[in-house]
Motif scaffolding. Structure first.
Motif, PDB file in Angstrom:
ATOM      1  N   THR B 112       0.860  -1.182   0.000  1.00  0.00           N
ATOM      2  CA  THR B 112       0.000   0.000   0.000  1.00  0.00           C
ATOM      3  C   THR B 112       0.896   1.231   0.000  1.00  0.00           C
ATOM      4  O   THR B 112       1.810   1.332   0.816  1.00  0.00           O
ATOM      5  N   ILE B 113       0.656   2.120  -0.933  1.00  0.00           N
ATOM      6  CA  ILE B 113       1.465   3.330  -1.010  1.00  0.00           C
ATOM      7  C   ILE B 113       0.562   4.532  -0.737  1.00  0.00           C
ATOM      8  O   ILE B 113      -0.478   4.695  -1.404  1.00  0.00           O
ATOM      9  N   VAL B 114       0.958   5.322   0.234  1.00  0.00           N
ATOM     10  CA  VAL B 114       0.215   6.523   0.587  1.00  0.00           C
ATOM     11  C   VAL B 114       0.800   7.680  -0.221  1.00  0.00           C
ATOM     12  O   VAL B 114       1.975   8.010  -0.087  1.00  0.00           O
ATOM     13  N   MET B 115      -0.042   8.231  -1.108  1.00  0.00           N
ATOM     14  CA  MET B 115       0.442   9.283  -2.025  1.00  0.00           C
ATOM     15  C   MET B 115      -0.439  10.519  -1.903  1.00  0.00           C
ATOM     16  O   MET B 115      -1.648  10.404  -1.702  1.00  0.00           O
ATOM     17  N   PRO B 116       0.130  11.716  -2.045  1.00  0.00           N
ATOM     18  CA  PRO B 116      -0.692  12.929  -2.012  1.00  0.00           C
ATOM     19  C   PRO B 116      -1.636  12.968  -3.207  1.00  0.00           C
ATOM     20  O   PRO B 116      -1.265  12.528  -4.309  1.00  0.00           O
ATOM     21  N   ASP B 117      -2.849  13.499  -3.005  1.00  0.00           N
ATOM     22  CA  ASP B 117      -3.829  13.462  -4.096  1.00  0.00           C
ATOM     23  C   ASP B 117      -3.471  14.428  -5.229  1.00  0.00           C
ATOM     24  O   ASP B 117      -4.075  14.378  -6.289  1.00  0.00           O
ATOM     25  N   ASP B 118      -2.451  15.275  -5.006  1.00  0.00           N
ATOM     26  CA  ASP B 118      -2.002  16.138  -6.098  1.00  0.00           C
ATOM     27  C   ASP B 118      -0.716  15.615  -6.756  1.00  0.00           C
ATOM     28  O   ASP B 118      -0.056  16.337  -7.506  1.00  0.00           O
ATOM     29  N   ALA B 119      -0.359  14.361  -6.471  1.00  0.00           N
ATOM     30  CA  ALA B 119       0.819  13.768  -7.128  1.00  0.00           C
ATOM     31  C   ALA B 119       0.542  13.660  -8.629  1.00  0.00           C
ATOM     32  O   ALA B 119      -0.612  13.530  -9.041  1.00  0.00           O
ATOM     33  N   PRO B 120       1.586  13.729  -9.460  1.00  0.00           N
ATOM     34  CA  PRO B 120       1.369  13.596 -10.907  1.00  0.00           C
ATOM     35  C   PRO B 120       0.615  12.299 -11.220  1.00  0.00           C
ATOM     36  O   PRO B 120       0.959  11.241 -10.695  1.00  0.00           O
ATOM     37  N   ARG B 121      -0.413  12.428 -12.058  1.00  0.00           N
ATOM     38  CA  ARG B 121      -1.250  11.274 -12.398  1.00  0.00           C
ATOM     39  C   ARG B 121      -0.409  10.104 -12.914  1.00  0.00           C
ATOM     40  O   ARG B 121      -0.675   8.947 -12.608  1.00  0.00           O
ATOM     41  N   VAL B 122       0.643  10.429 -13.680  1.00  0.00           N
ATOM     42  CA  VAL B 122       1.464   9.369 -14.276  1.00  0.00           C
ATOM     43  C   VAL B 122       2.174   8.552 -13.186  1.00  0.00           C
ATOM     44  O   VAL B 122       2.323   7.334 -13.301  1.00  0.00           O
ATOM     45  N   LYS B 123       2.568   9.206 -12.091  1.00  0.00           N
ATOM     46  CA  LYS B 123       3.246   8.477 -11.020  1.00  0.00           C
ATOM     47  C   LYS B 123       2.253   7.606 -10.248  1.00  0.00           C
ATOM     48  O   LYS B 123       2.560   6.486  -9.850  1.00  0.00           O
ATOM     49  N   ILE B 124       1.028   8.112 -10.061  1.00  0.00           N
ATOM     50  CA  ILE B 124      -0.024   7.316  -9.408  1.00  0.00           C
ATOM     51  C   ILE B 124      -0.349   6.100 -10.282  1.00  0.00           C
ATOM     52  O   ILE B 124      -0.411   4.964  -9.799  1.00  0.00           O
ATOM     53  N   GLU B 125      -0.513   6.338 -11.587  1.00  0.00           N
ATOM     54  CA  GLU B 125      -0.836   5.244 -12.509  1.00  0.00           C
ATOM     55  C   GLU B 125       0.283   4.199 -12.561  1.00  0.00           C
ATOM     56  O   GLU B 125       0.024   2.996 -12.541  1.00  0.00           O
ATOM     57  N   ASN B 126       1.543   4.674 -12.617  1.00  0.00           N
ATOM     58  CA  ASN B 126       2.672   3.736 -12.640  1.00  0.00           C
ATOM     59  C   ASN B 126       2.707   2.872 -11.390  1.00  0.00           C
ATOM     60  O   ASN B 126       2.981   1.673 -11.457  1.00  0.00           O
ATOM     61  N   THR B 127       2.434   3.482 -10.250  1.00  0.00           N
ATOM     62  CA  THR B 127       2.471   2.744  -8.984  1.00  0.00           C
ATOM     63  C   THR B 127       1.364   1.685  -8.961  1.00  0.00           C
ATOM     64  O   THR B 127       1.587   0.538  -8.559  1.00  0.00           O
ATOM     65  N   LYS B 128       0.178   2.071  -9.442  1.00  0.00           N
ATOM     66  CA  LYS B 128      -0.925   1.097  -9.518  1.00  0.00           C
ATOM     67  C   LYS B 128      -0.594  -0.031 -10.498  1.00  0.00           C
ATOM     68  O   LYS B 128      -0.870  -1.200 -10.231  1.00  0.00           O
ATOM     69  N   ARG B 129      -0.014   0.337 -11.622  1.00  0.00           N
ATOM     70  CA  ARG B 129       0.303  -0.665 -12.650  1.00  0.00           C
ATOM     71  C   ARG B 129       1.283  -1.707 -12.110  1.00  0.00           C
ATOM     72  O   ARG B 129       1.309  -2.852 -12.545  1.00  0.00           O
ATOM     73  N   LEU B 130       2.115  -1.280 -11.152  1.00  0.00           N
ATOM     74  CA  LEU B 130       3.065  -2.210 -10.538  1.00  0.00           C
ATOM     75  C   LEU B 130       2.400  -3.100  -9.495  1.00  0.00           C
ATOM     76  O   LEU B 130       3.054  -3.910  -8.842  1.00  0.00           O
ATOM     77  N   GLY B 131       1.093  -2.943  -9.308  1.00  0.00           N
ATOM     78  CA  GLY B 131       0.350  -3.864  -8.460  1.00  0.00           C
ATOM     79  C   GLY B 131       0.065  -3.358  -7.052  1.00  0.00           C
ATOM     80  O   GLY B 131      -0.539  -4.073  -6.247  1.00  0.00           O
ATOM     81  N   ALA B 132       0.463  -2.133  -6.753  1.00  0.00           N
ATOM     82  CA  ALA B 132       0.247  -1.611  -5.399  1.00  0.00           C
ATOM     83  C   ALA B 132      -1.149  -1.005  -5.256  1.00  0.00           C
ATOM     84  O   ALA B 132      -1.760  -0.585  -6.237  1.00  0.00           O
ATOM     85  N   THR B 133      -1.649  -1.005  -4.020  1.00  0.00           N
ATOM     86  CA  THR B 133      -2.852  -0.251  -3.684  1.00  0.00           C
ATOM     87  C   THR B 133      -2.415   1.171  -3.351  1.00  0.00           C
ATOM     88  O   THR B 133      -1.509   1.368  -2.532  1.00  0.00           O
ATOM     89  N   VAL B 134      -3.020   2.147  -3.997  1.00  0.00           N
ATOM     90  CA  VAL B 134      -2.656   3.540  -3.726  1.00  0.00           C
ATOM     91  C   VAL B 134      -3.730   4.167  -2.847  1.00  0.00           C
ATOM     92  O   VAL B 134      -4.914   4.100  -3.160  1.00  0.00           O
ATOM     93  N   VAL B 135      -3.317   4.727  -1.712  1.00  0.00           N
ATOM     94  CA  VAL B 135      -4.220   5.472  -0.836  1.00  0.00           C
ATOM     95  C   VAL B 135      -3.852   6.946  -0.952  1.00  0.00           C
ATOM     96  O   VAL B 135      -2.710   7.331  -0.671  1.00  0.00           O
ATOM     97  N   LEU B 136      -4.803   7.746  -1.417  1.00  0.00           N
ATOM     98  CA  LEU B 136      -4.519   9.172  -1.588  1.00  0.00           C
ATOM     99  C   LEU B 136      -4.865   9.936  -0.309  1.00  0.00           C
ATOM    100  O   LEU B 136      -5.795   9.572   0.410  1.00  0.00           O
ATOM    101  N   TYR B 137      -4.113  10.967  -0.018  1.00  0.00           N
ATOM    102  CA  TYR B 137      -4.414  11.825   1.132  1.00  0.00           C
ATOM    103  C   TYR B 137      -4.278  13.269   0.703  1.00  0.00           C
ATOM    104  O   TYR B 137      -3.627  13.574  -0.308  1.00  0.00           O
ATOM    105  N   GLN B 138      -4.897  14.149   1.494  1.00  0.00           N
ATOM    106  CA  GLN B 138      -4.794  15.579   1.207  1.00  0.00           C
ATOM    107  C   GLN B 138      -3.572  16.128   1.911  1.00  0.00           C
ATOM    108  O   GLN B 138      -3.491  16.140   3.145  1.00  0.00           O
TER     109      GLN B 138
END
Lengths: 347, 347
Positions: B112-138
């Motif tokens: 599970t990767i905790v990422m800011p909700d304003d992180a670049p979409r491409v980095k969020i997508e890459n992390t998901k594509r690698l199989g991780a669950t992404v939890v966004l926070y403000q």
């Protein structure tokens, strides 16, 4: 110094104009002079594309393309065989110019490069910076062959041909010999090897080296769609000429017809010829910049473009592509970044 | 699982929180998992810049940065030491996220990767594509530490820290061990080694490995000008904090303060800390794209930028720089291509 006289008509590989032994001898000559470029693997990207991709990064060769290999081998042989010759001449608007200039500077030859006066200023400047004298000519009203012949006669300079020459082919083949060593150290056996093709010297040399080590490998050439003279010639058995008047962004791959010597090799060794259009080349350059972290010039991307475009053909197999040059300018990189995603193209 | 408890205060390298032996053990763990990235040489460019440049291309590491090394080492140790733990959590908006996600997928952990909700979409997508669950926070109203602690408690997940951890430092140090082997095979002895620095895990690991083999080498960190906490801390002997409110395009190098463990290593081993401004970073990215044929992201370019910026300091010497990551997007590459020529900057 035109080696066409040496053409050996043959039906067996033993008598082809370039042999594995020639390439091994060239590798000895180039040792400590040419860069041993890496064979790059991208295990996570392999999952996305569905096959194992290995990239021979000739973008990292001296002068940014494989051309240094052939030029250096040719000039070292010249030094051995004709010690009276201390100057060379070549005509080229691109990577061959820089390869010859760098090899000449390294080996103590003076070099004159005949370039069209509308060649990109950056290529003219790079060639001069490497120590060569640049002679400009008008592409539409003057003959570069005549100018080069005049320079050759006046200065006792040897002409360094771009591809149709056994020493040039042997030099380019050293990239294939490195691929063999690198595959062995990785414990990997290749299924397909693809190299970009203009006159055919690179793909002839690489196919000779790689098929000597792995006889079952399928070697293929990659050309721009409207400059697929080798692909069509392989099918027909004759050296066909491209329809004139076409253009492509692959400025390094615009030869009108297969070479005599290169075709003698390629018709024996290549499984088939592939071709891609410019839009696919741009998408491939974008893929290389963003995913492989590599700058590859349009022509240098042709083998990678074919590997990606026709990826349904080598599912779960191992494909080695030669990224043959990286001399793209900022404008071309910008164009590539505006292109689409090659992996969204139907395969 | 916070390893701060393991900090060893020391004045000798034998007792530092990461040792050459730790790095060698990490290299054994990473064998066949991480990519052995090439150490690239550019002999013709060396003549232009006045020193011998060698580039460790971590841009070609899995996920496009060195971060996979530390994450993979940490997770393999976790598997040995705490076989009950089958999930991991990390917070990161960038390369650490992708490194942890890829290592987790490879080793059978859920991530599970905790990422800011304003992180670049491409980095969020890459992390998901690698199989991780992404939890966004403000970023402005929520605490990523609290969210990660909650996930850790609820799921028995181990926290994978980005740098201040012996196993992470040892993993990053395997890049340095490869540099040693590669220099040996080239017959080259290094004078200076420079690595980009955010929290300091990479430069600590690389300095530990390289100085173990070549004790006289000068190891240096490279930071963005307004995030030069390590450079200033090395001078003062205290872990200084950056002035808040500053920005840099080096999104990977924005840690506010040296780590406790990383500083314990770096204050012993580094000769000095270097820093460069964003304009120099952009010019360096352009130089890399056009001359080295490499895509390097802003933070990943910091060591190369320092090497070029301060080139008068190492005339005719051998400088190894780590190109630590290549995850630049098209927009950033475009910005870099509009920058000037780094070699026209006074040195």
């Amino acid at each position: 110094l035109n080696d066409h006289s040496e053409v050996k008509r043959t039906t067996g590989t033993a008598e082809l104009p370039v042999t594995p032994a020639d390439i091994k001898a060239a590798a000895q000559r180039l040792k400590g002079k040419a860069v041993v470029t890496p064979l790059l693997s991208f295990p996570l990207i392999d999952k996305e594309i569905g096959f194992r991709l290995l990239v021979k990064a000739e973008t990292l060769q001296l002068t940014g393309s494989f051309k240094f290999r052939g030029a250096c081998n040719k000039l070292m042989l010249l030094r051995e065989q004709r010690p009276d010759v201390r100057s060379v001449v070549a005509f080229s608007s691109g990577n061959h110019a820089q390869g010859v200039a760098a090899a000449a500077a390294m080996l103590g030859f003076s070099a004159t490069i005949v370039m069209p006066d509308d060649a990109p200023r950056v290529k003219i400047e790079n060639t001069k910076r490497l120590g060569a004298t640049v002679v400009l000519y008008q592409r539409h009203s003057e003959s570069r062959e005549e100018i080069a012949a005049k320079i050759s006669a006046e200065t006792n300079a040897a002409l360094v041909p771009p591809y149709d020459d056994p020493a040039i082919m042997a030099g380019q083949g050293t990239a294939g010999l490195e691929i063999n060593t690198q595959l062995e150290s990785m414990g990997i056996e290749p299924d397909v090897v693809i190299a970009p093709c203009s006159g055919g010297g690179l793909v002839a040399g690489v196919a000779t080296a790689v098929k000597d080590r792995w006889p079952k490998v399928e070697a293929m050439s990659a050309e721009p769609a409207d400059f697929d003279d080798l692909a069509r010639s392989l099918k027909s058995g004759e050296r066909l000429i491209n329809e004139p008047g076409k253009t492509s962004i692959c400025d390094a791959l615009l030869s009108p017809q297969p070479g005599v010597l290169t075709f003698a090799v390629n018709r024996e060794l290549l499984a088939r010829g592939l071709a891609v259009d410019d839009a696919t080349i741009l998408k491939t350059m974008r893929f290389a910049l963003l995913k492989l972290k590599m700058t590859i010039e349009p022509g240098g991307s042709a083998a990678l473009a074919c590997a990606l475009q026709y990826r349904a053909n080598w599912k779960n197999r191992t494909v080695v592509v030669v990224a043959s040059g990286g001399n793209a300018d900022a404008e071309m990189i910008n164009r590539a970044l505006e292109a689409g995603d090659i992996l969204e193209t139907a395969s």
